[in-house]
Design an enzyme around this catalytic site. Structure first.
Site, mmCIF file in Angstrom:
data_model
loop_
_atom_site.group_PDB
_atom_site.id
_atom_site.type_symbol
_atom_site.label_atom_id
_atom_site.label_comp_id
_atom_site.label_asym_id
_atom_site.label_seq_id
_atom_site.Cartn_x
_atom_site.Cartn_y
_atom_site.Cartn_z
ATOM 1 N N ASP A 121 11.810 3.358 7.300
ATOM 2 C CA ASP A 121 12.723 3.210 6.164
ATOM 3 C C ASP A 121 13.309 1.798 6.184
ATOM 4 O O ASP A 121 13.935 1.387 7.169
ATOM 5 C CB ASP A 121 13.841 4.251 6.265
ATOM 6 N N ASP A 211 10.505 2.064 -0.586
ATOM 7 C CA ASP A 211 11.018 1.462 0.650
ATOM 8 C C ASP A 211 10.891 2.362 1.875
ATOM 9 O O ASP A 211 11.533 2.103 2.901
ATOM 10 C CB ASP A 211 12.480 1.056 0.466
ATOM 11 N N GLU A 212 10.100 3.408 1.809
ATOM 12 C CA GLU A 212 9.936 4.273 2.982
ATOM 13 C C GLU A 212 8.540 4.878 2.993
ATOM 14 O O GLU A 212 7.889 5.021 1.965
ATOM 15 C CB GLU A 212 11.002 5.374 3.011
#
Length: 626
Positions: A121, A211-212
């Site tokens: 993350d 974003d992860e």
């Protein structure tokens, strides 16, 4: 004596009233904190102070009144849950306990601890990308987005600011807060750089959002003779060196554990939960249920009301969970208690997408012309999403959020798959008109959000249109590029395919063409379908079955929706073909001699001709379907 009793009762009433008001005051304050309460970087924040600021800044607003109404409704549901709990505790539940214990024993026995699953993350991703261009903002409270914050850096989080918070409230918490505009193109470019590095460790990684990502490093560790902790540390160092973005990671035997662990040592840290049963159980035991992905404000409060604050509290109440929250919610909670989750990770393209949708928030909008213009723009947005994914939809959903923050939706099944903006607009128009009629006597329809979503999707690259094949039609084909998924809005309109039952909890779809009022947060839809049944004494699973989304076909004769089952559909078509209207078509499409004699005088001939007529009619229908 009577006056003394009245005085005593009056004293009790006066005592209970402030207590009730205090409970409402407390629960509403907690609700106003929003869905991002568990975001990293806020452990030292005085949340009571933050809640008070939000409360004072919101009181009297339309948003506040809406939240107040929701809180009141939830309080009534909780009263019903507690009444149900009291009854259940007074009866014999030994058979239910045996059933649950057998289920727990089975799940525990099939536990897989052979895989090393990692959840990566990025730390305050949007803000971190902006800081690369403006390094002077690293030590200044800064947020991306203004009307509503999409994210903020860790300096801003120290003041209680977080994603999903209204900009004017964030400014009250942190007067020196700097706002930057959103630049999705920039964030996507940086995300792609990070994904290229992740792919070295697991080519079949699973992007959970911009974003992860989840990845399985089991094979990588074997090939390079590394332990997972070292492998992930190397990955994080490489990402930081090459992209200048720090990432945090969680390592565990499944996706659920990895997801929770990735939040432990943020920012720029990692946390490992060893792959053995005892450690996993201990890790989950004292974990607040709110920290589990899929449990939001509403379900947290419902669980808290029955005494479930941490995962270890689930087991003592296992015998009544099904009757309180339903079978699927109970299964979800048992998995949480045991620390179980998915152990398979693969590219998102391999998941079957359930829906594609788009929505936008805007200043209050009213008037037929303006609403239709907005819907046409939304239809064009949905067309782009469908084109990129090479899909067509067979069920269309229109969602609106009123200026008072109430959310309503209508949906309809279509007789054919569609994907063009014009078709989407034309089929959505009656849904909008119906909503306008519903609010005609309430001052007209005034909204602040509109969204369109398609379900019952058809892959246009494959000839999978079973309905059209059945009628001899030519399945539509298309050459589409398999583009990657775009960023999902914070409001959660488009559900990520990887969030399956055991990962996110049960979900339900509203019944066709039913107008509903929904919670604002996607995560709080997980269990709400169960609660409304308690007042009516219904089986919680009853409503879930009613709401489950079914694939349907539309009869080309009467236009009614029929379950997508060959036998049922054929029987329905046979019934329609026997109607007088179809007999008239048969007469028009048959030769004069076929229908010259009355049926009563030519029973055998007409029986044969009826079959012939039916075939002619099917041919007639097929020729007019496309």
């Amino acid at each position: 004596m009577a006056s003394n009793n009245q005085l005593h009762q009056s004293t009790l009433d006066n005592t209970e009233k402030p207590e009730a008001e205090e409970r409402i005051h407390t629960s509403l304050h907690h609700s106003l904190l929003g869905p991002s309460l568990q975001k990293a970087g806020q452990d030292s924040v005085d949340q009571k102070k933050v809640a008070e600021v939000i409360y004072k800044a919101s009181v009297g607003s339309k948003f506040f009144k809406h939240e107040e109404k929701r809180d009141e409704q939830l309080s009534k549901k909780i009263e019903a849950i507690l009444a149900r709990k009291k009854y259940l505790e007074s009866i014999d539940l030994s058979s239910e306990l045996r059933r649950i214990d057998e289920r727990i024993a089975h799940l525990d026995a099939t536990r897989d601890v052979s895989q090393y699953i990692v959840h990566v993350d990025c730390d305050a991703f949007f803000a971190s990308v902006e800081e690369l261009d403006r390094p002077e903002l690293k030590n200044v409270p800064m947020a991306v987005g203004k009307g509503v914050l999409t994210t903020c850096n860790y300096k801003a989080r120290e003041f209680g600011c977080r994603s999903g918070m209204a900009g004017h409230i964030a400014k009250k918490l942190c007067p020196q807060l700097v706002f930057l505009p959103i630049n999705f193109e920039k964030y996507n470019r940086k995300a792609e750089e990070i994904r290229q590095i992740i792919a070295k460790y697991d080519p079949r990684f699973e992007a959970a959002s911009v974003d992860e990502a989840y990845l399985n490093v089991t094979d990588y560790c074997k090939e390079h003779n590394l332990d997972p902790d070292t492998a992930v540390s190397t990955l994080r160092a490489e990402v930081l060196e090459r992209t200048k973005i720090s990432v945090s990671a969680g390592i565990g035997p499944n996706t659920r554990i990895a997801k929770i662990a990735s939040n432990k040592n943020k920012p720029n840290g990692q946390f490992l939960v060893p792959n053995d049963r005892e450690t996993v159980m201990d890790f989950m035991a004292d974990l607040s249920v709110r920290k589990i992905n899929g449990i939001g404000r509403v379900f947290e409060r419902e669980l808290d009301s029955v005494g479930i604050k941490t995962c270890k509290d689930i087991y003592p109440l296992r015998g009544i969970l099904t009757n309180l929250f339903g079978e699927k919610s109970t299964e979800f909670l048992i998995h949480c208690y045991l620390g179980l989750g998915r152990t398979e990770v693969h590219p998102v393209e391999e998941y079957e997408r359930k829906s594609v949708g788009t929505e936008r928030t805007f200043p209050d909008l009213t008037g037929a012309e303006k609403l239709r213009k907005k819907m046409r723009n939304t239809a064009e947005d949905l067309e782009k999403e469908l084109e990129e994914k090479c899909l067509a939809l067979r069920t269309l959903v229109l969602k609106i959020k009123l200026h008072t923050y109430g959310v309503h939706s209508r949906q309809r099944a279509l007789h054919r798959p569609i994907h063009s903006a014009e078709d989407i607009y034309q089929y959505a128009l009656p849904l909008l008109t119906a909503l306008e009629n519903d609010f005609k006597d309430k001052g007209g329809l005034k909204i602040r959000l509109m969204g369109l979503r398609g379900t019952n999707l058809v892959d246009r690259n494959k000839k999978t249109q079973a309905f059209w094949d059945k009628w001899g039609g030519k399945a539509e084909t298309a050459q589409c590029s398999g583009l990657k998924r775009k960023i999902v809005d914070d409001d959660g309109w488009e559900i990520w395919p990887e969030e399956e039952l055991m990962e996110m909890g049960p979900d339900s779809i509203k019944a066709e063409s039913q107008m509903t009022e929904e919670p604002n947060d996607e995560e709080e839809n997980l269990h709400s379908s169960k609660q409304g049944n308690l007042d009516q004494g219904l089986d919680p699973e009853h409503s879930l079955g009613q709401q489950a989304e079914l694939e349907i076909w539309q009869c080309p004769i009467c236009s009614r929706s029929v379950p997508a089952d060959d036998r049922q559909f054929n029987e329905h078509v046979d019934f329609c073909l026997s109607k007088q209207a179809i007999k008239d078509i048969v007469r028009e499409t048959s030769s004069p001699e076929d229908v010259s004699a009355p049926p009563s005088k030519r029973p055998k001939t007409m029986e044969k001709k009826k079959s012939t007529g039916k075939n002619n009619t099917i041919t007639f229908i097929k020729s007019n379907l496309h």
